[in-house]
Design a protein around this motif. Structure first.
Motif, PDB file in Angstrom:
ATOM      1  N   UNK A 142       0.833  -1.202   0.000  1.00  0.00           N
ATOM      2  CA  UNK A 142       0.000   0.000   0.000  1.00  0.00           C
ATOM      3  C   UNK A 142       0.866   1.249   0.000  1.00  0.00           C
ATOM      4  N   UNK A 143       0.483   2.253  -0.780  1.00  0.00           N
ATOM      5  CA  UNK A 143       1.204   3.518  -0.827  1.00  0.00           C
ATOM      6  C   UNK A 143       0.608   4.536   0.138  1.00  0.00           C
ATOM      7  N   UNK A 144      -0.718   4.549   0.231  1.00  0.00           N
ATOM      8  CA  UNK A 144      -1.398   5.436   1.179  1.00  0.00           C
ATOM      9  C   UNK A 144      -1.734   4.621   2.418  1.00  0.00           C
ATOM     10  N   UNK A 145      -1.001   4.823   3.500  1.00  0.00           N
ATOM     11  CA  UNK A 145      -1.104   3.976   4.687  1.00  0.00           C
ATOM     12  C   UNK A 145      -1.435   4.794   5.933  1.00  0.00           C
ATOM     13  N   UNK A 146      -1.861   4.085   6.969  1.00  0.00           N
ATOM     14  CA  UNK A 146      -2.135   4.749   8.247  1.00  0.00           C
ATOM     15  C   UNK A 146      -0.867   5.373   8.812  1.00  0.00           C
TER      16      UNK A 146
END
Length: 362
Positions: free
Chosen positions: A298-302
């Protein structure tokens, strides 16, 4: 320092480490161990040439490879700055940051001639997603890391520091925050990429959170100071076995950095759409879940959302007192140097495309 071996010296930090060593009055022999040769440095940004560096092809995941290079070079100091970039898989992080670091430490300890090892860690080793205000080296390392990269950097740093004194080799760790500068392929290019997607109007959080961005040349400077201190009988006791946070000592509101970069490129957003941290975390969770289903990273992560929205600045008094460290390049000067380098790289790439087209036309 008569001879220094930089493990991972062909990377982003490696080029700046070579530069700082090259500029020393008592310049040591500079050797690089990496899987690929260092790129040719631009005379605009670096003083050294490739003729000033001896390259040794090797693989830190192979103890035999490390031992062979060590025996060839016989360095007094090893600087270990090799690490995969963010956004790669967990397996590669463990292979390089944990197993590879253990190989380097063990081979150095067994060598009988290496005196000091400086390890490139990260300020994120103490980060758990919550605010870090004026954090120093007394802050504990969280039991659960935010992601695989930070988990493996924690394990690597721990092994390096616990190995201090093994067979007479003294060690320390440098913890930089938010690296950028000439050679940067992630932070500033990522901020510039937002211009192409019209993402400049979006803001995660309220932008009241302070963040430490650090010019890469200052981090290289800190590594060299650390190596010198480890070899200094009067200073080694206060440095050996210790971690040190390194920053520009100029925390800024997080979105000040990308907006400064955009402004230097002639762009100022006309309005801003603010996305709260909880909304960002929800979207990041969905992104991670979708990426897991698709079998990719994932590129957009928490972690990225928490990273963007949290206060995250550090107290570098320990580095000032023990290493005599202070930034040698200011924040805005560093931004200008970085943008100049990016423009230079873009011009080279454009010229290469023209040459390729002309060759095809012929």
């Amino acid at each position: 320092m008569n001879r220094v071996l930089i493990v991972g010296g062909s990377g982003f930090l490696g080029g700046h480490l070579i530069e700082r060593l090259y500029l020393l009055e008592d310049r040591p022999e500079i050797h690089v161990l990496d899987i690929r040769p260092p790129p040719a440095p631009s005379s605009k940004f670096y003083s050294y040439t490739l003729e000033d560096v001896t390259f040794h092809q090797g693989d830190l995941t192979s103890p035999e490879s490390i031992k062979a290079v060590l025996e060839t070079v016989r360095p007094e100091v090893v600087i270990h700055c090799a690490s995969p970039v963010h956004g790669m898989g967990k397996e590669i992080y463990f292979k390089v940051n944990v197993d590879g670091t253990k190989n380097v430490v063990d081979c150095v300890a067994e060598s009988g001639f290496v005196k000091a090892l400086v390890y490139t860690s990260t300020a994120s080793v103490i980060y758990d997603g919550s605010d870090l205000r004026n954090a120093d080296e007394t802050f504990p390392i969280p039991e659960v890391a935010m992601d695989a990269y930070n988990e493996t950097k924690v394990l690597g740093e721990k092994y390096v520091l616990e190995s201090n004194g093994k067979n007479g080799v003294v060690t320390c760790a440098i913890r930089p925050s938010g690296l950028f500068g000439p050679g940067d392929r992630q932070l500033v290019p990522g901020m510039l990429a937002v211009l192409k997607t019209n993402g400049t109007i979006f803001q995660l959080g309220d932008n009241l959170n302070l963040f430490d961005f650090t010019y890469i040349g200052n981090v290289a400077h800190a590594h060299v100071l650390a190596a010198q201190c480890l070899l200094d009988e009067k200073k080694v006791e206060s440095v050996a076995g210790e971690p040190f946070f390194i920053t520009n000592d100029t925390p800024v509101y997080f979105f000040t950095m990308p907006r400064t970069i955009w402004a230097h490129k002639g762009y100022v957003p006309r309005f801003t759409i603010k996305m709260s941290r909880p909304v960002g975390m929800t979207l990041a969770y969905l992104s991670e879940w979708y990426s897991w289903l698709m079998g990719r990273e994932a590129l957009f992560t928490r972690f990225r959302v928490a990273f963007t929205c949290a206060n995250r600045y550090f107290n570098i008094s320990k580095a000032k007192n023990c290493l005599d460290y202070k930034p040698i390049v200011g924040l805005e000067e560093g931004v200008l140097k970085t943008l100049e380098w990016i423009d230079d790289e873009d011009a080279k790439a454009a010229a290469a495309l023209v040459d390729e087209k002309e060759k095809k036309d012929q």
